[in-house]
Design an enzyme around this catalytic site. Structure first.
Site, PDB file in Angstrom:
ATOM      1  N   ASN A  92       0.865  -1.180   0.000  1.00 58.46           N
ATOM      2  CA  ASN A  92       0.000   0.000   0.000  1.00 58.46           C
ATOM      3  C   ASN A  92       0.901   1.228   0.000  1.00 58.46           C
ATOM      4  OD1 ASN A  92      -1.799   2.052   0.578  1.00 58.46           O
ATOM      5  ND2 ASN A  92      -2.239   1.377   2.667  1.00 58.46           N
ATOM      6  N   TRP A  93       0.990   1.866  -1.152  1.00 55.79           N
ATOM      7  CA  TRP A  93       1.896   3.018  -1.263  1.00 55.79           C
ATOM      8  C   TRP A  93       1.314   4.271  -0.612  1.00 55.79           C
ATOM      9  CZ3 TRP A  93       4.497   3.095  -6.851  1.00 55.79           C
ATOM     10  CH2 TRP A  93       5.359   1.999  -6.943  1.00 55.79           C
ATOM     11  N   LYS A  94       0.041   4.248  -0.247  1.00 51.46           N
ATOM     12  CA  LYS A  94      -0.613   5.416   0.369  1.00 51.46           C
ATOM     13  C   LYS A  94      -0.409   6.647  -0.538  1.00 51.46           C
ATOM     14  CE  LYS A  94      -0.028   3.222   4.823  1.00 51.46           C
ATOM     15  NZ  LYS A  94       0.134   3.351   6.263  1.00 51.46           N
ATOM     16  N   HIS A 107      -9.340   1.251   5.400  1.00 58.97           N
ATOM     17  CA  HIS A 107      -8.046   1.452   6.063  1.00 58.97           C
ATOM     18  C   HIS A 107      -8.238   2.429   7.226  1.00 58.97           C
ATOM     19  CE1 HIS A 107      -3.912   2.629   6.817  1.00 58.97           C
ATOM     20  NE2 HIS A 107      -3.546   1.542   6.168  1.00 58.97           N
ATOM     21  N   GLU A 154      -6.602   4.834   8.158  1.00 63.93           N
ATOM     22  CA  GLU A 154      -6.384   6.243   7.788  1.00 63.93           C
ATOM     23  C   GLU A 154      -7.621   6.823   7.119  1.00 63.93           C
ATOM     24  OE1 GLU A 154      -2.678   5.574   5.748  1.00 63.93           O
ATOM     25  OE2 GLU A 154      -1.749   5.072   7.669  1.00 63.93           O
ATOM     26  N   GLU A 189      -4.858  -4.765  10.949  1.00 66.15           N
ATOM     27  CA  GLU A 189      -3.809  -3.757  11.087  1.00 66.15           C
ATOM     28  C   GLU A 189      -4.012  -2.964  12.379  1.00 66.15           C
ATOM     29  OE1 GLU A 189      -2.039  -2.614   7.025  1.00 66.15           O
ATOM     30  OE2 GLU A 189      -3.837  -1.407   7.298  1.00 66.15           O
ATOM     31  N   GLY A 212       3.171   2.272  10.718  1.00 72.72           N
ATOM     32  CA  GLY A 212       4.162   3.333  10.533  1.00 72.72           C
ATOM     33  C   GLY A 212       4.955   3.680  11.784  1.00 72.72           C
ATOM     34  N   SER A 271       3.905  -2.094  10.228  1.00 71.59           N
ATOM     35  CA  SER A 271       5.362  -2.174  10.441  1.00 71.59           C
ATOM     36  C   SER A 271       5.978  -3.508  10.040  1.00 71.59           C
ATOM     37  CB  SER A 271       5.714  -1.824  11.892  1.00 71.59           C
ATOM     38  OG  SER A 271       5.392  -0.476  12.168  1.00 71.59           O
ATOM     39  N   GLY A 277       2.989  -1.087   4.186  1.00 77.27           N
ATOM     40  CA  GLY A 277       3.038   0.317   3.795  1.00 77.27           C
ATOM     41  C   GLY A 277       4.452   0.723   3.434  1.00 77.27           C
ATOM     42  N   GLY A 278       5.153   1.311   4.400  1.00 78.46           N
ATOM     43  CA  GLY A 278       6.468   1.897   4.152  1.00 78.46           C
ATOM     44  C   GLY A 278       7.442   0.977   3.430  1.00 78.46           C
TER      45      GLY A 278
HETATM   46  P1  PGA Z   1       3.227   0.312   7.481  1.00 80.64           P
HETATM   47  O1  PGA Z   1       1.715   0.539   6.981  1.00 80.64           O
HETATM   48  O2  PGA Z   1       3.718  -0.981   6.883  1.00 80.64           O
HETATM   49  O3  PGA Z   1       3.977   1.507   6.976  1.00 80.64           O
HETATM   50  O4  PGA Z   1       3.182   0.250   8.977  1.00 80.64           O
HETATM   51  C1  PGA Z   1       0.834  -0.555   6.838  1.00 80.64           C
HETATM   52  C2  PGA Z   1      -0.504  -0.069   6.329  1.00 80.64           C
HETATM   53  O5  PGA Z   1      -1.017   0.943   6.831  1.00 80.64           O
HETATM   54  O6  PGA Z   1      -1.103  -0.683   5.421  1.00 80.64           O
END
Ligand code: PGA
Length: 246
Positions: free
Chosen positions: A9-11, A91, A93, A161, A167, A206, A227-228
């Site tokens: 997930n590149w957000k 998600h 967010e 999650e 993050g 993470s 994500g990251g």
């Molecule tokens: P992260 O994000 O791997 O950067 O913690 C995961 C996500 O929100 O899908």
């Protein structure tokens, strides 16, 4: 019986130059037991689909409607038309930044199915909820409210999650991950029967090359939503390799 899934997930990250990370991933040999998915920002979905080879492309959100007067929104049908095969919904967010409720997530998941795509439905507790001992209650309520009745292994993926792990570099203990994933599996089987056994459950929060192997050994962890560490091809490839070897 369930294929594994490594989803990135590149957000809100990535310009055209970032497609080089995707082409680097696409150049690696296809893993034998693992499906790969990258969800780039909307601006890159169509171009990503053109260069991703065996890696599926997904959206990060969509509207409930197919088309209409919804300035700034995008429909699942549009994502499908651009080459997406999955869409992330709910998600944390989106739930936090846009006030998305379980009911809205459920309706979006149905819109995604109507476009012929797979819904990746995200669930997760806050740190305060975990510390108050409410994790399973919260996850159970989100799962029930966000997952439509016709869920199958083909149209639905669940992503657990924990919000406090996203993050932050923090992850739950492996026992805590197992507890939630086993709980989700039991709920899915109770509600959907054999289909509940076919629905993949991803862990997210993470996930990195350094912790991937131990997380993928946990029961009912069928892959990861990353994500990251999905932004760099070398990191995401290491996670794909760890998953395929698990
Ligand atoms: P992260 O994000 O791997 O950067 O913690 C995961 C996500 O929100 O899908």
């Amino acid at each position: 019986m369930r294929r594994k899934l490594a989803a990135g997930n590149w957000k809100m990250n990535g310009l055209k130059a970032s497609l080089a990370e995707l082409t680097a991933l696409a150049a690696a040999p296809a893993p034998s037991q693992t499906d790969r998915l990258i969800c780039p920002p909307l601006t890159l979905v169509a171009q990503a689909a053109g260069v991703s080879g065996g890696i599926a492309i997904g959206g990060q959100d969509c509207h409930t409607a197919t088309s209409g007067a919804h300035t700034g929104d995008v429909s699942a049908e549009m994502l499908a038309d651009a080459g997406a095969t999955s869409v992330i919904v709910g998600h944390s967010e989106r739930r936090e930044d846009h006030g998305e409720t379980d009911a809205l997530v459920r309706t979006k998941a149905e819109a995604i199915w109507a476009a012929g795509l797979t819904s990746i439905i995200c669930l997760g507790e806050s740190l305060a909820q975990r510390e108050a001992g409410e994790t399973l209650d919260v996850i159970g309520t989100q799962l029930e409210g966000s997952t439509p009745d016709a869920a199958t292994g083909a149209n639905t993926v669940i992503a657990y999650e924990p919000i406090w792990a996203i993050g932050t570099g923090l992850i739950p203990t492996l026992e805590q991950i197992a507890e939630v994933h086993d709980f989700i599996r039991a709920k899915l089987v109770a509600r959907f029967g054999e289909d509940g056994n076919a629905i993949r459950i991803l862990y997210g929060g993470s996930v990195k090359p350094s912790n991937a192997t131990e997380i993928f050994a946990v029961s009912n962890v069928d892959g990861a939503l990353v994500g990251g560490a999905s932004l760099k091809a070398t990191d995401f490839q290491a996670i794909i390799d760890a998953l395929d070897a698990a």
